[in-house]
Enzyme design. Structure first.
Site, PDB file in Angstrom:
ATOM      1  N   PHE A   1      84.765 -19.539  -9.927  1.00 25.59           N
ATOM      2  CA  PHE A   1      84.864 -18.260 -10.628  1.00 25.59           C
ATOM      3  C   PHE A   1      83.675 -18.100 -11.591  1.00 25.59           C
ATOM      4  O   PHE A   1      83.370 -18.989 -12.362  1.00 25.59           O
ATOM      5  CB  PHE A   1      86.183 -18.210 -11.405  1.00 25.59           C
ATOM      6  CG  PHE A   1      86.326 -16.962 -12.236  1.00 25.59           C
ATOM      7  CD1 PHE A   1      86.360 -15.709 -11.627  1.00 25.59           C
ATOM      8  CD2 PHE A   1      86.407 -17.033 -13.613  1.00 25.59           C
ATOM      9  CE1 PHE A   1      86.482 -14.559 -12.394  1.00 25.59           C
ATOM     10  CE2 PHE A   1      86.522 -15.885 -14.389  1.00 25.59           C
ATOM     11  CZ  PHE A   1      86.562 -14.638 -13.769  1.00 25.59           C
ATOM     12  N   GLN A   2      83.026 -16.958 -11.503  1.00 27.29           N
ATOM     13  CA  GLN A   2      81.864 -16.642 -12.339  1.00 27.29           C
ATOM     14  C   GLN A   2      80.752 -17.670 -12.222  1.00 27.29           C
ATOM     15  O   GLN A   2      80.056 -17.966 -13.193  1.00 27.29           O
ATOM     16  CB  GLN A   2      82.283 -16.450 -13.804  1.00 27.29           C
ATOM     17  CG  GLN A   2      83.195 -15.233 -13.946  1.00 27.29           C
ATOM     18  CD  GLN A   2      83.364 -14.758 -15.363  1.00 27.29           C
ATOM     19  OE1 GLN A   2      83.304 -15.546 -16.304  1.00 27.29           O
ATOM     20  NE2 GLN A   2      83.577 -13.472 -15.533  1.00 27.29           N
TER      21      GLN A   2
ATOM     22  N   LYS B   1      80.171 -25.821 -18.825  1.00 24.10           N
ATOM     23  CA  LYS B   1      81.206 -25.804 -19.866  1.00 24.10           C
ATOM     24  C   LYS B   1      81.623 -27.211 -20.291  1.00 24.10           C
ATOM     25  O   LYS B   1      81.773 -27.486 -21.482  1.00 24.10           O
ATOM     26  CB  LYS B   1      82.421 -25.024 -19.357  1.00 24.10           C
ATOM     27  CG  LYS B   1      83.488 -24.828 -20.411  1.00 24.10           C
ATOM     28  CD  LYS B   1      84.562 -23.847 -19.960  1.00 24.10           C
ATOM     29  CE  LYS B   1      85.546 -23.586 -21.099  1.00 24.10           C
ATOM     30  NZ  LYS B   1      86.576 -22.612 -20.708  1.00 24.10           N
TER      31      LYS B   1
ATOM     32  N   MET C   1      58.306  11.175 -16.648  1.00 27.68           N
ATOM     33  CA  MET C   1      57.182  10.491 -16.018  1.00 27.68           C
ATOM     34  C   MET C   1      57.256  10.632 -14.497  1.00 27.68           C
ATOM     35  O   MET C   1      56.244  10.807 -13.821  1.00 27.68           O
ATOM     36  CB  MET C   1      57.184   9.017 -16.429  1.00 27.68           C
ATOM     37  CG  MET C   1      55.966   8.230 -16.016  1.00 27.68           C
ATOM     38  SD  MET C   1      54.428   8.971 -16.580  1.00 27.68           S
ATOM     39  CE  MET C   1      54.105   8.049 -18.070  1.00 27.68           C
TER      40      MET C   1
END
Ligand SMILES: Cc1cc2nc3c(=O)[nH]c(=O)nc-3n(C[C@H](O)[C@H](O)[C@H](O)COP(=O)(O)OP(=O)(O)OC[C@H]3O[C@@H](n4cnc5c(N)ncnc54)[C@H](O)[C@@H]3O)c2cc1C
Ligand SMILES: Cc1ncc(C[n+]2csc(CCOP(=O)(O)OP(=O)(O)O)c2C)c(N)n1
Ligand SMILES: [Mg+2]
Lengths: 570, 163
Positions: free
Chosen positions: A112-113, A162, A478
């Protein structure tokens, strides 16, 4: 002292005297946020989008000489940060970005992530690290700051799983650092410098061209001394603005695509060109083949050997720190008797003045409709030229660069290399936090500001009294300009429909919003913003002439001397 | 022009992708790339065979030097040097082909290092030209597989790449 990995990271930031971290929390960085919470030396600025965290840290770095620091979580936090990292990389800004990563055991498991942050960012960082062991954190952080600020500066990313932030070990911050594979050259080769000085003294049509390297090296004073000593004309790139005082007679304005006639002509027809911390970008020299047609000798000072002879062949390369090299040049010049040939120089200046007399920056003002150039001139007047000005990307960026006279370095913050819309407001946030006593203005467009408009909320939380000058032309101006000039006026997807009422929007965030429709109200509104509402963020929504274009202009592929000076030239 | 670039790089994970990423991102050619640790296990030695004009080769060396983990870079093809490559070829070897292949291998001073009823594995080292010539000398219909290691190079005599 035994600390957790997270505590060690924060202690490293303290050791590096980091005042602000710009960031956004998430699962992978919870321990880091916990460690942040339990100390009060490093302050955290909670942004509303990770891209803005990196831009704000970048703006902090640009407006000081310090390393900017950002903190993001794994996965989407890291990918949101990528634009900010690439932006800093392209302009060589010293930054350290800390990203959380999934626990070591989960890496490679499509957790996850989880994204390969080191892999994704590799092409747009100076260097990056994945820290797999808590005992490596302190040395890695030390290296990260060292790499970011030395040599050619740049962003360095430290990815920390982590579990590594949870583990504990003895903390000691390394005092010294040396890396056998990384030894940037600082002092220039004295023989080469001697050659350069000689060449400069023999020049008949000399020109000095300086860039972001002068700002990054804090060498404005040295370049100013050298330029005055020689009496030669000088131009500063978009990234180098403020390196030499705008108001000085020897200053010819910016070179390049939207540079001045005189700067471009003098670059092109010079016989000796001294390039200092500038990298011969295609927006500066136009078509390199056309530029090479005119014979000239080039001296190039740069700390990065790969910037030298990359796009343009150089005759006298000098690898080293701009400041060191310039000081040595000044020493050699002052020690010797030789001075530039006054007759040749007088003839050259006569030519340069003739070019300057074309007054290429003149524009037609109006009583009815607000001209963007006029807004910038008034901004300059009202702030006495003493503000830090940030900008986004587009026409407004060019007008700000052209019409706000920068006399000092680190006062003009913009994305030159990557040209990232959305930097303006976060840059202003970083600059304001770093320079609380200075007025900070963000010149933007109605499109660019919407790319990071959520930061109005951060500005409210941290009471950042930025003055946003929105040059609202209801167009991706622009883009519209190029479509008008090169695509038969087919305005494909360049109209900004359904715009919000910016003044009301700002008010809803708790700021002051002012809409300005008439030229007569421009100055008053600006004065109000900088005096009455000195301590408030003021969103000035200037309704400007939607048809205005940026001139002069060197079209892509054309040479520097083939400029369109105004609409009448078309 | 063909160049052989040798470099020493810190033996860190990801170091190889920094080098290969540099070549692909900047559009430089890689003809071959070999890498393995040196006698000092903290460092790897890489040999890259590339082609490009002088300007491009100059940029390649500068860009490689700029990588933080790269310790040293030399274009060994700028002076006297030796190149070697290892090749393993599996060929169909039956009937009269068995003798023919054996003879060719001998001429090239190759070794037959694996033998079955129907095939040989031939091992050959040399410079690229020699390896190419061997392949050219064998009937293509007989070649089952070829594996080449890519070029390793070293300077002759006093030229040493070391920290
Ligand atoms: C819409 C738009 C229009 C643009 N139009 C123009 C234009 O008209 N004119 C213009 O100039 N630009 C223009 N640009 C910007 C352009 O794209 C480049 O970003 C810019 O020209 C590069 O500036 P620079 O050469 O000063 O190099 P920088 O990107 O600032 O690079 C700095 C150089 O200095 C070196 N350096 C760094 N630190 C040191 C040190 N301590 N000592 C020695 N060397 C050091 C670096 O190695 C590098 O080579 C435009 C950008 C946009 C988005
Ligand atoms: C993130 C990003 N997307 C697209 C572009 C291309 N682009 C350059 S200028 C521009 C228009 C900017 O419009 P606005 O902010 O209103 O400024 P203006 O030119 O009108 O002053 C666009 C889309 C870009 N530079 N950055
Ligand atoms: Mg616009």
């Amino acid at each position: 002292m035994v600390l957790s990995g997270a505590e060690i990271v924060i202690r490293c930031l303290q050791e590096e005297k980091v005042e602000y971290v710009f960031g956004y929390p998430g699962g992978a960085v919870l321990f880091l946020y916990d460690a942040l919470f339990q100390q009060d030396k490093v302050r955290h600025v909670l942004v509303r989008h990770e891209q803005a965290a990196v831009h704000a840290a970048d703006g902090f770095a640009r407006s000081t000489e310090k390393v900017g620091v950002a903190l993001v979580t794994s996965g989407p936090g890291a990918t949101n940060a990528v634009t900010g990292i690439a932006t800093a990389y392209c302009d060589s800004i010293p930054m350290v970005i800390i990203s959380g990563q999934v626990p070591t055991a989960a890496i490679g498991q499509d957790a996850f992530q989880e994204v390969d942050t080191v892999g994704i960012t590799r092409p747009c960082v100076k260097h990056n690290f994945l820290v797999k062991d808590v005992r490596d954190i302190a040395l890695t952080m030390k290296k990260a700051f060292y790499l970011a600020r030395t040599g050619r500066p740049g962003p360095v990313l430290v990815d920390i799983p982590k579990d590594v932030t949870m583990q504990r070990c003895e903390f000691e911050y390394p005092k010294e650092i040396s890396m056998r594979s990384y030894n940037p050259v600082v002092k220039g080769h004295s023989g080469q410098i001697k050659k350069a000085v000689q060449l400069l003294l023999e020049a008949k049509r000399p020109m000095i061209y300086t860039g972001g390297g002068v700002v990054l090296a804090n060498a404005a004073e040295q370049i100013t001394r050298l330029t005055r000593l020689l009496g030669y004309p000088i131009t500063n790139t978009l990234m180098g603005l403020g390196g030499y005082p705008f108001g000085d007679r020897q200053y010819l304005g910016m070179p390049g695509m939207h540079g001045t006639f005189e700067a471009n002509m003098a670059m092109h027809y010079s016989d000796v060109l001294l390039a200092v911390g500038a990298r011969f970008d295609d927006r500066v020299i136009g078509n390199p083949a056309h530029f090479a047609e005119e014979p000239r000798k080039i001296i190039h000072i740069d700390i990065d050997p790969s910037s030298i002879s990359k796009r343009v062949k150089v005759d006298v390369p000098i690898v080293g720190d701009v400041r060191e090299v310039l000081e040595e040049m000044i020493r050699q010049l002052e020690a010797g008797e030789a001075r530039p040939n006054p007759d040749a120089l007088a003839t050259w200046w006569k030519q340069v003045e003739e070019w300057r007399s074309r007054r290429c920056m003149a524009y037609k003002n109006s009583d009815e409709i607000i001209k963007p150039q006029f807004v910038i001139q008034k901004l300059w007047e009202v702030t006495g030229g003493e503000a830090i000005v940030t900008s986004d990307v587009g026409q407004h960026q060019m007008w700000a660069a052209q019409y706000y006279g920068f006399d000092k370095p680190r006062r003009w913050l913009n994305s030159g290399g990557l040209g990232t819309m959305g930097v303006g407001l976060p840059y202003a946030m970083g600059a304001k936090l770093a320079n609380p006593d200075m007025p900070v203005a963000c010149v933007t467009g109605e499109a660019s500001i919407q790319m990071n408009i959520q930061e109005l909320s951060t500005c409210r939380q941290f009471r950042l009294p930025i003055k946003i000058c929105n040059l609202n032309n209801r167009y991706l101006g622009m883009v519209r300009q190029w479509q008008e000039l090169f695509h038969g006026g087919r305005y494909s997807e360049s109209y900004m429909d359904s715009l919000p009422d910016f003044a009301k929007l700002a008010e809803s965030y708790g700021h002051v919003g002012i809409r300005i429709d008439r030229p007569a109200d421009v100055e008053g509104a600006l004065r109000e913003a900088f005096t009455t509402y000195k301590n408030e963020l003021v969103f000035l929504d200037f309704q400007i002439d939607a048809t205005e274009n940026v001139y002069p202009m060197v079209q892509g592929g054309k040479g520097l001397t083939e400029m369109i000076l105004s609409a009448e030239d078309l | 022009m063909r160049h052989v670039i040798s470099l020493l790089i810190e033996n860190e994970s990801g170091a190889l992708s920094r080098v290969s990423g540099l070549f692909s991102a900047r559009g430089y050619n890689i003809e071959s790339l070999t890498v393995a640790p040196t006698e000092d296990l903290s460092m790897s030695r890489m040999t890259i065979v590339t082609t490009g004009s002088d300007d491009i080769i100059e940029q390649i060396t500068k860009q490689l030097n700029k990588l933080v983990e790269v310790v040293k870079v030399v274009d060994i093809s700028e002076a006297a040097h030796i190149e070697r490559e290892l090749m393993l070829v599996k060929v169909r070897a039956t009937g009269k082909d068995r003798e023919e292949i054996k003879r060719t291998a001998d001429i090239f001073r190759a070794h037959i290092i694996d033998v079955t009823d129907a095939s040989y594995v031939v091992e050959l080292t040399g410079n690229q030209g020699k390896l190419d010539a061997f392949i050219g000398a064998i009937d293509p219909a007989l070649i089952l597989e070829t594996v080449r290691s890519g070029v390793c190079g070293i300077g002759r005599g006093d030229r040493v790449l070391k920290v």
